[in-house]
Design an enzyme around this catalytic site. Structure first.
Site, mmCIF file in Angstrom:
data_model
loop_
_atom_site.group_PDB
_atom_site.id
_atom_site.type_symbol
_atom_site.label_atom_id
_atom_site.label_comp_id
_atom_site.label_asym_id
_atom_site.label_seq_id
_atom_site.Cartn_x
_atom_site.Cartn_y
_atom_site.Cartn_z
ATOM 1 N N LYS A 110 -13.876 0.043 15.191
ATOM 2 C CA LYS A 110 -12.461 -0.630 15.502
ATOM 3 C C LYS A 110 -12.052 -0.504 16.743
ATOM 4 C CE LYS A 110 -11.064 -0.218 10.741
ATOM 5 N NZ LYS A 110 -10.497 0.399 9.501
ATOM 6 N N LYS A 141 8.601 -17.281 -10.496
ATOM 7 C CA LYS A 141 7.510 -15.932 -10.979
ATOM 8 C C LYS A 141 6.483 -16.537 -11.773
ATOM 9 C CE LYS A 141 7.805 -12.005 -14.088
ATOM 10 N NZ LYS A 141 8.041 -12.068 -15.493
ATOM 11 N N LYS A 171 -11.461 -4.283 18.683
ATOM 12 C CA LYS A 171 -10.097 -4.482 18.780
ATOM 13 C C LYS A 171 -9.811 -4.160 20.235
ATOM 14 C CE LYS A 171 -8.704 -3.322 13.895
ATOM 15 N NZ LYS A 171 -7.449 -3.713 13.241
ATOM 16 N N ASP A 196 -4.259 -10.135 13.406
ATOM 17 C CA ASP A 196 -4.433 -8.586 13.863
ATOM 18 C C ASP A 196 -3.553 -8.147 14.880
ATOM 19 O OD1 ASP A 196 -5.543 -5.940 14.592
ATOM 20 O OD2 ASP A 196 -7.025 -6.194 13.457
ATOM 21 N N VAL A 230 -2.580 -5.199 16.364
ATOM 22 C CA VAL A 230 -3.079 -4.331 17.316
ATOM 23 C C VAL A 230 -3.727 -4.932 18.162
ATOM 24 C CG1 VAL A 230 -4.515 -2.997 16.261
ATOM 25 C CG2 VAL A 230 -3.345 -1.875 17.932
ATOM 26 N N ASP A 262 -4.321 -6.652 5.414
ATOM 27 C CA ASP A 262 -5.477 -7.297 5.977
ATOM 28 C C ASP A 262 -5.480 -8.896 5.564
ATOM 29 O OD1 ASP A 262 -6.425 -5.599 7.520
ATOM 30 O OD2 ASP A 262 -7.455 -4.538 6.028
ATOM 31 N N ASN A 278 0.808 -1.045 0.027
ATOM 32 C CA ASN A 278 -0.026 0.145 -0.077
ATOM 33 C C ASN A 278 0.645 1.358 -0.077
ATOM 34 O OD1 ASN A 278 0.696 0.760 2.953
ATOM 35 N ND2 ASN A 278 -0.188 -1.171 3.163
HETATM 36 O O1 PMT Z 1 2.958 6.118 6.354
HETATM 37 P P1 PMT Z 1 2.418 7.472 6.174
HETATM 38 O O2 PMT Z 1 2.771 7.627 4.364
HETATM 39 O O3 PMT Z 1 2.877 8.494 7.001
HETATM 40 O O4 PMT Z 1 0.805 7.230 6.167
HETATM 41 C C1 PMT Z 1 0.256 7.206 7.423
HETATM 42 C C2 PMT Z 1 -0.865 6.254 7.678
HETATM 43 C C3 PMT Z 1 -2.053 6.727 6.803
HETATM 44 C C4 PMT Z 1 -0.606 4.876 6.803
HETATM 45 C C5 PMT Z 1 -1.501 6.142 9.125
HETATM 46 O O5 PMT Z 1 -1.722 7.450 9.680
HETATM 47 C C6 PMT Z 1 -2.556 5.130 9.233
HETATM 48 O O6 PMT Z 1 -3.559 5.602 9.185
HETATM 49 N N1 PMT Z 1 -2.103 3.943 9.462
HETATM 50 C C7 PMT Z 1 -3.134 2.863 9.975
HETATM 51 C C8 PMT Z 1 -3.438 2.449 8.297
HETATM 52 C C9 PMT Z 1 -4.357 0.947 8.600
HETATM 53 O O7 PMT Z 1 -3.914 0.081 8.120
HETATM 54 O O8 PMT Z 1 -5.480 1.467 8.834
HETATM 55 P P2 PMT Z 1 -6.762 0.095 9.238
HETATM 56 O O9 PMT Z 1 -7.803 0.964 9.402
HETATM 57 O O10 PMT Z 1 -6.652 -0.777 8.116
HETATM 58 O O11 PMT Z 1 -6.148 -0.658 10.401
HETATM 59 C C10 PMT Z 1 -6.770 -0.581 11.788
HETATM 60 C C11 PMT Z 1 -5.663 -0.546 12.739
HETATM 61 O O12 PMT Z 1 -5.261 -1.990 12.992
HETATM 62 C C12 PMT Z 1 -4.059 0.046 12.220
HETATM 63 O O13 PMT Z 1 -3.754 0.437 13.758
HETATM 64 C C13 PMT Z 1 -3.376 -0.952 11.966
HETATM 65 O O14 PMT Z 1 -1.935 -0.775 12.367
HETATM 66 C C14 PMT Z 1 -3.767 -2.360 12.568
HETATM 67 N N2 PMT Z 1 -3.660 -3.594 11.931
HETATM 68 C C15 PMT Z 1 -4.412 -3.595 10.751
HETATM 69 C C16 PMT Z 1 -4.216 -4.939 10.212
HETATM 70 C C17 PMT Z 1 -3.496 -5.978 10.766
HETATM 71 N N3 PMT Z 1 -3.360 -7.278 10.368
HETATM 72 N N4 PMT Z 1 -2.811 -5.643 12.007
HETATM 73 C C18 PMT Z 1 -3.049 -4.375 12.493
HETATM 74 O O15 PMT Z 1 -2.462 -4.409 13.750
#
Ligand code: PMT
Length: 394
Positions: free
Chosen positions: A332, A284, A336, A301, A303, A274, A205
Site C-alpha cells: 500500500k 426499503k 498509493k 481512494d 489517501v 472500498d 465497519n
Molecule cells: O477507529 P478505531 O476504532 O479507533 O480503529 C482504528 C482503525 C483500526 C480504523 C485505524 O487504526 C486503521 O487501521 N485505519 C485504516 C483502516 C483501513 O481502512 O485500512 P485499509 O487497509 O483498508 O486502507 C488503507 C488506507 O487507505 C487507509 O489509510 C484508509 O483510510 C485509506 N483509504 C481506503 C479506502 C478508500 N477508498 N480511501 C482511502 O483513503
C-alpha cells in the site's frame, strides 16, 4: 509537570491508585494525595502517605491547614490534577460544580490541567446521565484516561475498568512534549463510512473513530491547526478542531479534496469502504429469495488521490490487516505513493478497531518502527513525533 495532585474517590479500583503513586514516585514525580470519605473505606490514607512521603489530605475544613487556605494552596501547588479512580458520583459532582468535599472543591480551585480515570460498573458508565456528565467535563477541558473494557470486580464484562497505572503514567508523560507541530496544518480522517443500500440500511465497519480522534486531539495539543473529517462516530466533538462530519466514502473524498489545499500533513486513519452499492434503492429493499445479489463498485481512494496531488502534503496512510501485515502494508505504501504507512494488526480483539489501546508497525521508504500496544492517545503522540522526525529528515 512534576507535581501531581492525585484525587482518589471511593471505588474498588482505589487499590490500583497505590500502585500508581508508587510508579509516579519512581518516575520522579512529587505526589500529594487527596481522598474522599468513601475512598477511605477501600484503602487507608496511611498507605498513600507511606508511598508518597507526604501527608494525605481528606478534610475540606482541616484545623491544621485551614488558616493557610489548605485547599487553595494544594490546588496552586499542583502542575497537574489527576483523579483516579473517578466514580460516577465524582464525575456527576465535578460536572455540576458541586464542591462539598475537599476533592470536588480542589477541582473548582485548580487552574492546572485536570485528567480523570473513570472507574465504575459498565451499566453505570453507559447510563445516559453519566455520558452527559462526562461530555460536560470534556467540554470544560478535562482529559479522560479510559475507562477500559474487561472483567469487572462485580463480575460484569464491559467498559468501566480503571486504566492500568502504567497506562496512566504513559498518558501523563505524553502530555509533556513541546509544541512540535506549531504552525503546521494537519488534515485527519477518522471513523467508518456508511454506504447506503436503501433508506434504512448501509454497509459499514467496526471503526469507532478513536484512533483518528486521538491523532486530532494530540496534534492540536502539539500546536497544529487541525481539520478532522469524521465519519459517523459516538465520540464527543473535539475542542479547537475544525470537524466536518460525513457519512459515505464519496462525501469523505469530497470533504478531503475541499480542505486539502495548504495542508502540511494528511493522516488517513478512517476505515473507508472500498466498495459502495452501485445504486441506492429509493425504497426499503424487500425480502426476496434465499440469497440476494448486491452490485458494488469501487470507491475513490482518498489517501491515494491526496498523495498524487502535485503540491501534496506529507501523506500518511493506515493499513488494517489480518494477515501478512508487512507485505500488504509495504504494498500500500508503494501503490498509493504514501510517505508513511501505519500498519495495524486487526485480527485480534485487543487493539485496532473499537479498542482503547492499539499497536502500530510504521513503515516508510527505507525504514520502519514498531510502536508497542498502548493507549491510543499516547500512541497518537508517538506517531505524530515520528512524522515530525521524518519530515525534518526529508
Ligand atoms: O477507529 P478505531 O476504532 O479507533 O480503529 C482504528 C482503525 C483500526 C480504523 C485505524 O487504526 C486503521 O487501521 N485505519 C485504516 C483502516 C483501513 O481502512 O485500512 P485499509 O487497509 O483498508 O486502507 C488503507 C488506507 O487507505 C487507509 O489509510 C484508509 O483510510 C485509506 N483509504 C481506503 C479506502 C478508500 N477508498 N480511501 C482511502 O483513503
Amino acid at each position: 509537570m512534576k507535581r501531581v495532585l492525585l484525587g482518589v474517590s471511593g471505588g474498588i479500583s482505589a487499590y490500583k491508585s497505590a500502585e500508581l503513586v508508587s510508579l509516579l514516585i519512581k518516575h520522579d514525580y512529587e505526589v500529594r494525595v487527596v481522598m474522599t470519605t468513601a475512598a477511605m473505606q477501600f484503602i487507608a490514607p496511611l498507605t498513600f502517605q507511606a508511598l508518597s512521603g507526604n501527608p494525605v489530605a481528606t478534610q475540606l475544613l482541616d484545623e491544621n491547614q485551614e488558616n493557610s487556605m489548605g485547599h487553595i494552596n494544594l490546588a496552586r501547588w499542583a502542575d497537574v490534577f489527576l483523579i483516579a479512580p473517578a466514580t460516577a458520583n465524582c464525575i456527576a459532582k465535578l460536572s455540576h460544580g458541586i464542591a462539598d468535599d475537599l476533592l470536588s472543591t480542589l477541582y473548582l480551585a485548580a487552574e492546572c490541567p485536570v485528567y480523570i480515570a473513570p472507574a465504575m460498573n459498565q451499566a453505570m458508565w453507559h447510563k445516559s446521565i453519566t455520558q452527559e456528565n462526562s461530555r460536560r467535563l470534556r467540554q470544560q477541558g478535562v482529559g479522560f484516561i479510559g475507562p477500559e473494557a474487561g472483567r469487572q470486580a462485580c463480575g460484569d464484562i464491559g467498559l468501566g475498568r480503571m486504566s492500568e497505572p502504567a497506562a496512566i503514567l504513559q498518558f501523563l508523560e505524553a502530555q509533556q512534549l513541546p509544541s512540535i507541530l506549531h504552525a503546521k496544518k494537519l488534515l485527519i480522517t477518522a471513523g467508518p463510512t456508511r454506504e447506503a443500500l436503501d433508506p434504512v440500511r448501509y454497509i459499514s465497519n467496526k471503526s469507532s473513530g478513536k484512533m483518528g480522534y486521538a491523532l486530532a486531539e494530540q496534534a492540536q495539543k502539539l500546536g497544529a491547526e487541525v481539520t478532522l473529517i469524521s465519519g459517523p462516530v459516538h465520540l464527543p466533538k473535539l475542542n479547537n478542531v475544525k470537524t466536518i462530519f460525513v457519512e459515505s466514502a464519496e462525501q469523505m473524498y469530497q470533504a478531503v479534496m475541499q480542505e486539502i489545499t495548504g495542508q502540511d500533513i494528511m493522516i488517513a486513519a478512517a476505515a473507508v469502504a472500498d466498495y459502495t452499492p452501485k445504486k441506492i434503492a429509493s425504497d426499503k429493499i424487500k425480502k426476496q429469495g434465499s440469497t440476494i445479489q448486491l452490485d458494488l463498485e469501487k470507491t475513490q481512494d482518498i489517501v491515494a488521490s491526496v498523495a498524487n496531488l502535485t503540491d501534496k502534503p506529507f501523506t500518511v496512510g493506515f493499513a488494517a490487516e489480518t494477515q501478512d501485515l508487512k507485505q500488504y502494508a509495504l504494498g500500500k505504501l508503494q501503490r498509493k505513493k504514501l510517505d508513511m504507512i501505519a500498519a495495524n494488526w486487526v485480527a485480534k480483539a485487543e487493539g485496532g478497531f473499537d479498542a482503547e489501546q492499539n499497536a502500530l508497525h510504521v513503515f516508510w521508504n527505507g525504514g520502519e518502527k514498531q510502536l508497542e500496544m498502548m493507549h491510543k492517545q499516547v500512541l497518537a503522540k508517538q506517531l505524530l513525533t515520528l512524522i515530525v522526525e521524518r519530515i525534518k529528515l526529508l
